[in-house]
Motif scaffolding. Sequence first.
Motif, PDB file in Angstrom:
ATOM      1  N   LYS A 136     -25.920  15.658  -8.004  1.00 23.37           N
ATOM      2  CA  LYS A 136     -26.386  14.526  -7.184  1.00 23.37           C
ATOM      3  C   LYS A 136     -26.827  13.354  -8.060  1.00 23.37           C
ATOM      4  O   LYS A 136     -26.682  12.198  -7.662  1.00 23.37           O
ATOM      5  CB  LYS A 136     -27.500  14.967  -6.249  1.00 23.37           C
ATOM      6  CG  LYS A 136     -27.011  15.884  -5.158  1.00 23.37           C
ATOM      7  CD  LYS A 136     -27.811  15.725  -3.910  1.00 23.37           C
ATOM      8  CE  LYS A 136     -27.371  16.775  -2.907  1.00 23.37           C
ATOM      9  NZ  LYS A 136     -26.685  16.235  -1.803  1.00 23.37           N
ATOM     10  N   SER A 140     -25.040  10.073  -7.070  1.00 25.10           N
ATOM     11  CA  SER A 140     -25.888   8.999  -6.538  1.00 25.10           C
ATOM     12  C   SER A 140     -25.842   7.772  -7.439  1.00 25.10           C
ATOM     13  O   SER A 140     -25.870   6.644  -6.952  1.00 25.10           O
ATOM     14  CB  SER A 140     -27.326   9.474  -6.349  1.00 25.10           C
ATOM     15  OG  SER A 140     -27.929   9.763  -7.579  1.00 25.10           O
ATOM     16  N   GLU A 143     -22.722   6.009  -6.556  1.00 22.11           N
ATOM     17  CA  GLU A 143     -22.865   5.323  -5.277  1.00 22.11           C
ATOM     18  C   GLU A 143     -23.693   4.050  -5.433  1.00 22.11           C
ATOM     19  O   GLU A 143     -23.385   3.021  -4.830  1.00 22.11           O
ATOM     20  CB  GLU A 143     -23.497   6.255  -4.247  1.00 22.11           C
ATOM     21  CG  GLU A 143     -22.569   7.380  -3.812  1.00 22.11           C
ATOM     22  CD  GLU A 143     -23.281   8.492  -3.043  1.00 22.11           C
ATOM     23  OE1 GLU A 143     -24.499   8.383  -2.785  1.00 22.11           O
ATOM     24  OE2 GLU A 143     -22.608   9.480  -2.711  1.00 22.11           O
TER      25      GLU A 143
END
Length: 194
Positions: A136, A140, A143
């Motif tokens: 993650k 992330s 993103e």
Amino acid sequence: MTRGLYIGTIIVILIVIIITLIIIVKNKRKKRIENALNKLEKEKNLLINVPVLNELSKVEALVKNNAKLEEKYNNWKTKFAIIENETIPLVNDMLIDASFAADKSKPIDIYKKITEIEIKLYEIKTKVKNILSEIKEITSSEERNRATVIKLKAIYRNLKKRFVDTKADYEETAKTIELQFETIEKRFEEFERV
């Protein structure tokens, strides 16, 4: 004789009560053990259904030309494969063993097996959480970077539109500004490729 019959009846009733209590205690203990084993089975199934593979597929799209990220990806994939193919089946075998032993073994032995299963499940849960948190962290950040680029592209488009609408006002510097816009556009394309 009535007194002997009276004492005999009391002894028989006490024996029946004691046997009944022993059966009730054993049934309650067995029910507690079954509930504990069912709870552990549910925990194991939840660990099987964690979204690690889904998160790994997100990272796989990012790996492309990044050797360091590819190494991490392969490491996570290997760790999860070990959990999925070796550790979970081991826990499954431990659960089966504990459920068969529930009828035959002493409660202390069964609770010892249940504790071992709980420890193993905790280890698996910790490993899976670590893998997911590392994944993650990568996804992330990707993103966040993508969101930043989208905002910058929107600003770029607005500026370019404003420039095109008022190009006549810039006279001699218009050509230089157009070249700057082309350079920025090429940089966006390079960034997308990377």
